[in-house]
Write a protein that holds these residues in place. Structure first.
Motif, PDB file in Angstrom:
ATOM      1  N   THR A   1      -2.589  26.763 -27.089  1.00  0.00           N
ATOM      2  CA  THR A   1      -2.371  26.303 -26.610  1.00  0.00           C
ATOM      3  C   THR A   1      -2.007  24.764 -26.651  1.00  0.00           C
ATOM      4  O   THR A   1      -1.341  24.199 -26.027  1.00  0.00           O
ATOM      5  N   LYS A   2      -2.535  24.941 -28.476  1.00  0.00           N
ATOM      6  CA  LYS A   2      -2.463  22.883 -28.802  1.00  0.00           C
ATOM      7  C   LYS A   2      -3.006  22.279 -27.916  1.00  0.00           C
ATOM      8  O   LYS A   2      -2.403  21.234 -28.202  1.00  0.00           O
ATOM      9  N   GLU A   3      -4.289  22.794 -27.233  1.00  0.00           N
ATOM     10  CA  GLU A   3      -4.601  21.607 -26.534  1.00  0.00           C
ATOM     11  C   GLU A   3      -5.374  20.141 -27.449  1.00  0.00           C
ATOM     12  O   GLU A   3      -5.612  19.094 -26.209  1.00  0.00           O
ATOM     13  N   ASP A   4      -5.646  20.823 -28.209  1.00  0.00           N
ATOM     14  CA  ASP A   4      -6.741  19.342 -28.919  1.00  0.00           C
ATOM     15  C   ASP A   4      -5.796  18.883 -30.028  1.00  0.00           C
ATOM     16  O   ASP A   4      -6.410  18.522 -31.516  1.00  0.00           O
ATOM     17  N   ARG A  35     -13.297  17.942 -31.398  1.00  0.00           N
ATOM     18  CA  ARG A  35     -12.459  18.340 -29.443  1.00  0.00           C
ATOM     19  C   ARG A  35     -12.854  17.009 -29.108  1.00  0.00           C
ATOM     20  O   ARG A  35     -12.180  16.313 -27.980  1.00  0.00           O
ATOM     21  N   ASN A  36     -13.231  15.813 -30.000  1.00  0.00           N
ATOM     22  CA  ASN A  36     -13.428  15.008 -28.933  1.00  0.00           C
ATOM     23  C   ASN A  36     -12.608  13.317 -29.528  1.00  0.00           C
ATOM     24  O   ASN A  36     -13.045  12.129 -29.695  1.00  0.00           O
ATOM     25  N   PHE A  37     -11.074  13.519 -30.324  1.00  0.00           N
ATOM     26  CA  PHE A  37     -10.597  12.924 -31.009  1.00  0.00           C
ATOM     27  C   PHE A  37     -10.644  11.784 -30.057  1.00  0.00           C
ATOM     28  O   PHE A  37      -9.825  10.421 -30.469  1.00  0.00           O
ATOM     29  N   SER A  38      -9.906  12.157 -28.415  1.00  0.00           N
ATOM     30  CA  SER A  38      -9.778  10.768 -27.507  1.00  0.00           C
ATOM     31  C   SER A  38     -10.327   9.857 -28.113  1.00  0.00           C
ATOM     32  O   SER A  38     -10.311   8.615 -27.050  1.00  0.00           O
ATOM     33  N   LYS A  39     -11.542   9.889 -28.307  1.00  0.00           N
ATOM     34  CA  LYS A  39     -12.523   8.850 -28.444  1.00  0.00           C
ATOM     35  C   LYS A  39     -12.649   7.368 -29.343  1.00  0.00           C
ATOM     36  O   LYS A  39     -12.682   6.449 -29.479  1.00  0.00           O
ATOM     37  N   PHE A  40     -12.021   8.221 -30.474  1.00  0.00           N
ATOM     38  CA  PHE A  40     -11.452   7.274 -31.693  1.00  0.00           C
ATOM     39  C   PHE A  40      -9.911   7.359 -32.232  1.00  0.00           C
ATOM     40  O   PHE A  40      -9.434   6.617 -33.225  1.00  0.00           O
TER      41      PHE A  40
END
Length: 129
Positions: free
Chosen positions: A92-95, A42-47
């Motif tokens: 939702t495909k939000e992640d 869920r924190n993939f945006s950080k890397f």
């Protein structure tokens, strides 16, 4: 590498996240020609920007539920509260990374692996141009 925590702070919660420093260290390590990271975070945006490519293994809800049914309760996705979150995220495909390469993961595993390897090689050739 994975643990349950808040995607922003890392504080322990129900969210499935990765240790950002460990991901960065593995990406920086050049001992291997290719490294694959498998799973979701869920924190993939950080890397995610550190990766040369991202594959999104996509399945329909029936396949997802059938696979989750096979998990023991002590694995992530084995508890009802986790399954509710998984179903919502699937809908939702939000992640899901927006620029990921979609792979049909309902196919037999050999086909999924072959497609990932084929797409990886194609991605590498495109980067060399």
């Amino acid at each position: 590498m994975a643990y349950q925590g808040d995607p922003e702070t890392g504080t322990r919660t129900e969210n499935h996240i990765w240790h950002v420093d460990k991901v960065k260290a593995l990406v920086a390590n050049q001992d291997e020609a290719v490294t694959f990271f498998c799973g979701g975070s869920r924190n993939f945006s950080k890397f995610i920007d550190l990766f040369d490519g991202v594959f999104v293994l996509e399945v329909d809800l029936d396949t997802l539920n059938r696979r989750l049914d096979e998990r023991p309760e002590n694995e992530w996705g084995g508890k009802n509260t986790e399954r509710e979150l998984i179903a919502r995220l699937h809908q939702t495909k939000e992640d899901i990374p927006k620029n990921g390469i979609i792979i049909d993961a309902t196919l037999p595993i050999e086909h999924v692996v072959d497609e990932i390897v084929r797409q990886s090689e194609e991605n590498k050739r495109q980067r060399q141009i």
